[in-house]
Motif scaffolding. Structure first.
Motif, short mmCIF file in Angstrom:
data_model
loop_
_atom_site.label_atom_id
_atom_site.label_comp_id
_atom_site.label_asym_id
_atom_site.label_seq_id
_atom_site.Cartn_x
_atom_site.Cartn_y
_atom_site.Cartn_z
N GLN A 1 -3.83 -0.34 2.16
CA GLN A 1 -3.91 -1.72 1.93
C GLN A 1 -2.56 -2.24 1.24
OE1 GLN A 1 -6.92 -3.12 -0.74
NE2 GLN A 1 -6.67 -5.03 -0.69
N SER A 2 -2.02 -1.51 0.76
CA SER A 2 -0.36 -1.75 0.24
C SER A 2 0.24 -2.07 1.60
CB SER A 2 -0.02 -0.64 -0.75
OG SER A 2 1.29 -1.06 -1.31
N ALA A 3 0.19 -1.10 2.37
CA ALA A 3 1.09 -1.04 3.37
C ALA A 3 0.75 -2.15 4.35
CB ALA A 3 1.04 0.21 4.40
N VAL A 4 -0.30 -2.66 4.32
CA VAL A 4 -0.92 -3.78 4.97
C VAL A 4 -0.14 -5.20 4.36
CG1 VAL A 4 -2.81 -5.31 5.94
CG2 VAL A 4 -2.75 -2.92 6.42
N LEU A 5 -0.29 -5.08 3.21
CA LEU A 5 0.27 -6.27 2.37
C LEU A 5 1.74 -6.57 2.70
CD1 LEU A 5 -1.86 -5.95 -0.90
CD2 LEU A 5 -1.92 -8.10 0.67
N ARG A 6 2.57 -5.15 2.60
CA ARG A 6 4.00 -4.96 2.84
C ARG A 6 4.23 -5.49 4.48
NH1 ARG A 6 7.30 -0.98 4.91
NH2 ARG A 6 5.63 0.49 4.91
N GLY A 7 3.48 -5.40 5.30
CA GLY A 7 3.64 -5.71 6.74
C GLY A 7 3.56 -7.10 6.79
N GLN A 8 2.63 -7.78 5.86
CA GLN A 8 2.52 -9.14 5.83
C GLN A 8 3.41 -9.93 5.07
OE1 GLN A 8 -1.70 -9.40 4.34
NE2 GLN A 8 -2.30 -9.20 6.60
N GLN A 9 4.41 -9.21 4.62
CA GLN A 9 5.61 -9.68 3.61
C GLN A 9 4.87 -10.14 2.48
OE1 GLN A 9 8.11 -12.39 6.06
NE2 GLN A 9 9.02 -10.35 6.94
N LYS A 10 3.77 -9.47 1.88
CA LYS A 10 3.31 -9.99 0.62
C LYS A 10 3.74 -8.75 -0.55
CE LYS A 10 -0.70 -12.48 2.51
NZ LYS A 10 -1.97 -12.48 2.56
N PHE A 11 4.98 -8.70 -0.49
CA PHE A 11 5.70 -7.52 -1.25
C PHE A 11 5.01 -7.50 -2.64
CE2 PHE A 11 8.92 -9.12 1.71
CZ PHE A 11 8.77 -7.93 2.71
N GLU A 12 4.96 -8.52 -3.47
CA GLU A 12 4.46 -8.58 -4.69
C GLU A 12 3.13 -8.04 -4.98
OE1 GLU A 12 6.17 -8.66 -7.71
OE2 GLU A 12 8.09 -8.64 -6.45
N GLU A 13 2.34 -8.40 -4.13
CA GLU A 13 1.05 -8.13 -3.93
C GLU A 13 0.90 -6.65 -3.67
OE1 GLU A 13 -1.99 -10.67 -1.80
OE2 GLU A 13 -0.39 -12.04 -2.02
N ALA A 14 1.72 -6.09 -2.80
CA ALA A 14 1.69 -4.63 -2.45
C ALA A 14 1.84 -3.75 -3.61
CB ALA A 14 2.65 -4.53 -1.18
N ILE A 15 2.96 -4.05 -4.23
CA ILE A 15 3.52 -3.48 -5.41
C ILE A 15 2.57 -3.48 -6.77
CG2 ILE A 15 5.25 -3.60 -7.36
CD1 ILE A 15 7.22 -4.36 -5.27
N GLU A 16 1.80 -4.91 -6.69
CA GLU A 16 0.94 -4.71 -7.91
C GLU A 16 -0.31 -3.92 -7.60
OE1 GLU A 16 -1.53 -5.96 -11.09
OE2 GLU A 16 0.83 -6.27 -10.84
N LEU A 17 -0.78 -3.83 -6.29
CA LEU A 17 -1.92 -2.87 -6.03
C LEU A 17 -1.69 -1.64 -6.44
CD1 LEU A 17 -4.60 -3.04 -4.45
CD2 LEU A 17 -3.58 -2.31 -2.36
N ILE A 18 -0.39 -1.21 -6.02
CA ILE A 18 -0.17 0.34 -6.43
C ILE A 18 0.05 0.34 -7.87
CG2 ILE A 18 1.69 1.86 -6.23
CD1 ILE A 18 0.13 1.81 -3.56
N GLU A 19 0.69 -0.37 -8.48
CA GLU A 19 0.86 -0.41 -10.04
C GLU A 19 -0.51 -0.46 -10.85
OE1 GLU A 19 5.17 -1.59 -11.09
OE2 GLU A 19 4.01 -3.50 -10.54
N SER A 20 -1.49 -1.19 -10.27
CA SER A 20 -2.59 -1.40 -10.86
C SER A 20 -3.52 -0.31 -10.81
CB SER A 20 -3.13 -2.99 -10.86
OG SER A 20 -3.53 -2.89 -9.19
N ASN A 21 -3.38 0.46 -9.77
CA ASN A 21 -4.22 1.55 -9.24
C ASN A 21 -3.89 3.03 -9.43
OD1 ASN A 21 -6.91 0.22 -8.27
ND2 ASN A 21 -5.18 -1.10 -7.29
N ILE A 22 -2.57 3.02 -10.04
CA ILE A 22 -2.00 4.26 -9.86
C ILE A 22 -2.73 5.14 -10.69
CG2 ILE A 22 -0.33 3.92 -11.69
CD1 ILE A 22 0.51 5.72 -8.34
N GLY A 23 -3.34 4.92 -11.85
CA GLY A 23 -4.14 5.98 -12.40
C GLY A 23 -5.32 6.36 -11.84
#
Length: 78
Positions: free
Chosen positions: A8-30
């Motif tokens: 899902q983060s990769a899809v967001l990145r592909g849509q140039q929603k970079f901050e959302e992609a990063i936030e998805l990883i950071e908020s779910n890393i645990g």
């Protein structure tokens, strides 16, 4: 679940929603399985780099390099 977050983060990145992609990883890393954490941080690194946020790119590159110091894609950012 882990691969879904990374994908899902990769899809967001592909849509140039970079901050959302990063936030998805950071908020779910645990919740991401240990063997997939590097892939998740690498995805965050790509999003930061592509967005032009070199401070965040360096942060994520250092996290990836802790586990894989010879990872070619992060070498210019550590």
């Amino acid at each position: 679940m882990t691969s879904e977050i990374i994908n899902q983060s990769a899809v967001l990145r592909g849509q140039q929603k970079f901050e959302e992609a990063i936030e998805l990883i950071e908020s779910n890393i645990g919740t991401i399985e240990a063997e997939s954490k590097v892939a998740a941080w690498l995805e965050a690194f790509y999003a930061a780099r592509e967005s032009g946020d070199l401070v965040k790119a360096q942060k994520f590159a250092k996290i990836v390099a802790e586990e894989y110091p010879d990872m070619p894609s992060v070498q210019d950012h550590i």
